[in-house]
Scaffold this motif. Structure first.
Motif, mmCIF file in Angstrom:
data_model
loop_
_atom_site.group_PDB
_atom_site.id
_atom_site.type_symbol
_atom_site.label_atom_id
_atom_site.label_comp_id
_atom_site.label_asym_id
_atom_site.label_seq_id
_atom_site.Cartn_x
_atom_site.Cartn_y
_atom_site.Cartn_z
ATOM 1 N N GLN A 1 0.808 -1.224 0.000
ATOM 2 C CA GLN A 1 0.000 0.000 0.000
ATOM 3 C C GLN A 1 0.844 1.278 0.000
ATOM 4 N N TYR A 2 2.106 1.163 0.386
ATOM 5 C CA TYR A 2 2.987 2.339 0.440
ATOM 6 C C TYR A 2 3.752 2.566 -0.865
ATOM 7 N N CYS A 3 3.644 1.645 -1.826
ATOM 8 C CA CYS A 3 4.576 1.624 -2.949
ATOM 9 C C CYS A 3 4.060 2.383 -4.170
ATOM 10 N N ASP A 4 4.983 3.056 -4.843
ATOM 11 C CA ASP A 4 4.689 3.789 -6.079
ATOM 12 C C ASP A 4 4.918 2.934 -7.316
ATOM 13 N N LEU A 5 5.824 1.968 -7.216
ATOM 14 C CA LEU A 5 6.162 1.069 -8.316
ATOM 15 C C LEU A 5 6.213 -0.359 -7.776
ATOM 16 N N ILE A 6 5.435 -1.248 -8.385
ATOM 17 C CA ILE A 6 5.442 -2.658 -8.014
ATOM 18 C C ILE A 6 5.879 -3.462 -9.227
ATOM 19 N N MET A 7 6.935 -4.240 -9.048
ATOM 20 C CA MET A 7 7.484 -5.026 -10.151
ATOM 21 C C MET A 7 7.466 -6.510 -9.786
ATOM 22 N N GLY A 8 7.186 -7.358 -10.765
ATOM 23 C CA GLY A 8 7.220 -8.796 -10.533
ATOM 24 C C GLY A 8 6.734 -9.522 -11.771
ATOM 25 N N ASN A 9 5.801 -10.426 -11.586
ATOM 26 C CA ASN A 9 5.116 -11.049 -12.702
ATOM 27 C C ASN A 9 3.720 -11.441 -12.245
ATOM 28 N N VAL A 10 2.901 -11.895 -13.156
ATOM 29 C CA VAL A 10 1.498 -12.137 -12.812
ATOM 30 C C VAL A 10 1.356 -13.257 -11.786
ATOM 31 N N TRP A 11 2.320 -14.175 -11.761
ATOM 32 C CA TRP A 11 2.258 -15.284 -10.808
ATOM 33 C C TRP A 11 2.664 -14.834 -9.408
ATOM 34 N N ALA A 12 3.697 -14.008 -9.317
ATOM 35 C CA ALA A 12 4.110 -13.486 -8.013
ATOM 36 C C ALA A 12 3.031 -12.589 -7.420
ATOM 37 N N ALA A 13 2.410 -11.774 -8.248
ATOM 38 C CA ALA A 13 1.332 -10.901 -7.766
ATOM 39 C C ALA A 13 0.166 -11.729 -7.242
ATOM 40 N N THR B 1 -6.351 -1.412 -6.235
ATOM 41 C CA THR B 1 -6.259 -1.815 -4.831
ATOM 42 C C THR B 1 -5.322 -0.912 -4.042
ATOM 43 N N TYR B 2 -4.255 -0.475 -4.694
ATOM 44 C CA TYR B 2 -3.235 0.348 -4.022
ATOM 45 C C TYR B 2 -3.137 1.693 -4.750
ATOM 46 N N PRO B 3 -3.953 2.656 -4.352
ATOM 47 C CA PRO B 3 -4.037 3.933 -5.081
ATOM 48 C C PRO B 3 -2.718 4.698 -5.181
ATOM 49 N N LYS B 4 -1.783 4.437 -4.264
ATOM 50 C CA LYS B 4 -0.494 5.136 -4.322
ATOM 51 C C LYS B 4 0.363 4.630 -5.482
ATOM 52 N N CYS B 5 0.069 3.421 -5.946
ATOM 53 C CA CYS B 5 0.870 2.803 -6.999
ATOM 54 C C CYS B 5 0.611 3.480 -8.348
ATOM 55 N N LYS B 6 1.689 3.928 -8.985
ATOM 56 C CA LYS B 6 1.600 4.606 -10.278
ATOM 57 C C LYS B 6 2.089 3.722 -11.433
ATOM 58 N N TYR B 7 2.962 2.760 -11.116
ATOM 59 C CA TYR B 7 3.575 1.913 -12.143
ATOM 60 C C TYR B 7 3.511 0.444 -11.701
ATOM 61 N N VAL B 8 3.183 -0.431 -12.670
ATOM 62 C CA VAL B 8 3.263 -1.868 -12.429
ATOM 63 C C VAL B 8 4.062 -2.487 -13.577
ATOM 64 N N ALA B 9 5.113 -3.210 -13.222
ATOM 65 C CA ALA B 9 5.965 -3.852 -14.225
ATOM 66 C C ALA B 9 5.860 -5.364 -14.111
ATOM 67 N N ASN B 10 5.858 -6.030 -15.252
ATOM 68 C CA ASN B 10 5.824 -7.495 -15.290
ATOM 69 C C ASN B 10 6.894 -8.022 -16.232
ATOM 70 N N TYR C 1 3.047 -0.772 -16.973
ATOM 71 C CA TYR C 1 1.715 -0.175 -17.051
ATOM 72 C C TYR C 1 1.678 1.102 -16.219
ATOM 73 N N THR C 2 1.226 2.175 -16.834
ATOM 74 C CA THR C 2 1.043 3.440 -16.116
ATOM 75 C C THR C 2 0.088 4.326 -16.907
ATOM 76 N N ASP C 3 -0.655 5.167 -16.211
ATOM 77 C CA ASP C 3 -1.596 6.091 -16.859
ATOM 78 C C ASP C 3 -2.547 5.371 -17.813
ATOM 79 N N GLY C 4 -2.980 4.162 -17.433
ATOM 80 C CA GLY C 4 -3.963 3.439 -18.223
ATOM 81 C C GLY C 4 -3.443 2.808 -19.498
ATOM 82 N N LYS C 5 -2.106 2.743 -19.651
ATOM 83 C CA LYS C 5 -1.530 2.206 -20.882
ATOM 84 C C LYS C 5 -0.460 1.169 -20.567
ATOM 85 N N LEU C 6 -0.455 0.075 -21.327
ATOM 86 C CA LEU C 6 0.558 -0.967 -21.178
ATOM 87 C C LEU C 6 1.619 -0.813 -22.260
ATOM 88 N N GLU C 7 2.838 -0.549 -21.831
ATOM 89 C CA GLU C 7 3.978 -0.541 -22.748
ATOM 90 C C GLU C 7 4.584 -1.942 -22.760
#
Length: 337
Positions: free
Chosen positions: A188-200, A235-244, A260-266
């Motif tokens: 809940q404190y994180c701005d960037l969460i990185m991992g993969n779909v299985w770890a999440a 779920t975590y509104p503070k999160c701005k970036y999710v990497a997989n 993923y950020t701002d509603g777009k997947l790079e």
């Protein structure tokens, strides 16, 4: 420039060969590492102000290791000296940390014995704008999980950017708690969460299609990346970036990533090779690459491509941390164009 602080356990990786020749040769190769240190080392190599916080015993071995890090331009001034031992683990070269053959020897290490209230986080976070840790830290003991939460609360109060790598190590979660009981409180404190779909899925409870591997298409994997990313940001509104990251193949490799950020997947370029050298630290190198790009406010796509190329390049380096310069990483990108 303000510092990027990485927090985690420094480890010695000892590498017996699978045939047992180390017994005949009386020789055991080893590497200095640990997920968060691998990040700190890469950032320092790429000329960013990188600092590292861990706990070590006060002895000659620690002194030599710290000097080794300082020679690599890692700021070690925050390191805590306490306890009696450095954590170690045993893993043959080329094997994956998720492999069942990994043997941990980390109980009662200086880092594992950290207690809440030990670290003056206000002092540690002086001139720090980015704080990085991984899910390996709270996997060690409840006390270390509590120390992580201490750090995150102070970092959030100071508006420090926080990144989390969802490293899942099943053999570490042995103190009576499952990741899903601990990690959401920290995420809940994180701005960037990185991992993969299985770890999440394992750590934060996001959904994964049970037929994902049977379907096995890149399109389906990318759809899952979008679903996971959107679920985490909701779920975590503070999160701005999710990497997989998506890494398939053995002994070869097929590798690509998303951000993923701002509603777009790079989506990154896809890399492949028939053989690799060392799997350890590739994900850490990807994390470092993301920090490298986002810290310098590069475009999202550019940051993702640098991180992906850095991670791919690490697969061909025998060590825990990368030895590739930023220019060498950029050459990989250029050669793939």
């Amino acid at each position: 420039m303000s510092k990027i602080l990485s927090f985690g356990e420094l480890l010695l990786r000892i590498c017996p060969d699978t045939e047992g020749n180390w017994l005949k040769e009386n020789s055991l190769p080893f590497y200095v590492g640990g997920a968060e240190l691998n990040v700190a080392t890469a950032l320092a190599l790429w000329d960013l102000p990188s600092a590292y916080l861990t706990a070590l015993p006060e002895n000659m071995l620690s002194e030599q290791i710290v000097q080794y890090l300082q020679e690599r331009k890692v700021d070690t001034s925050a390191i805590i000296y306490q306890g009696n031992r450095i954590g170690t683990y045993y893993l043959p070269k080329g094997k994956d940390l998720k492999n069942a053959g990994v043997i941990y020897d980390r109980a009662y290490s200086s880092y594992a014995e950290l207690q809440p209230g030990t670290i003056d986080w206000n002092a540690v976070f002086e001139d720090v704008s980015w704080f990085h840790f991984s899910a390996i830290c709270p996997a060690i003991t409840q006390n270390v999980a509590d120390v992580c939460e201490e750090a995150l609360k102070v970092a959030s109060q100071k508006n420090i950017f926080i990144s989390l790598d969802l490293n899942y190590r099943a053999k570490l979660w042995k103190y009576g708690k499952q990741p899903i009981e601990i990690m959401p409180n920290l995420a809940q404190y994180c701005d960037l969460i990185m991992g993969n779909v299985w770890a999440a899925n394992q750590m934060l409870g996001t959904a994964v299609d049970e037929n994902i591997h049977e379907i096995g298409t890149k399109e389906n994997y990318l759809n899952h990346a979008i679903k996971t990313s959107e679920a985490l940001i909701k779920t975590y509104p503070k999160c701005k970036y999710v990497a997989n990251t998506f890494r398939f193949g053995d002994p070869g490799i097929q590798y690509y990533t998303t951000l993923y950020t701002d509603g777009k997947l790079e989506v990154s370029k896809e890399y492949s090779a028939a053989h690799i050298v060392d799997k350890v630290g590739s994900g850490d190198c990807f994390m470092a690459g993301l920090i490298y790009g986002l810290y310098q406010k590069q475009p999202v796509k550019e940051a993702l491509e640098f991180a992906t190329a850095a991670a791919y390049g690490k697969l061909f380096i025998e060590s825990d941390a990368t030895t590739m310069s930023a220019d060498e990483v950029k050459k990989i990108i250029k050669n793939e164009q």
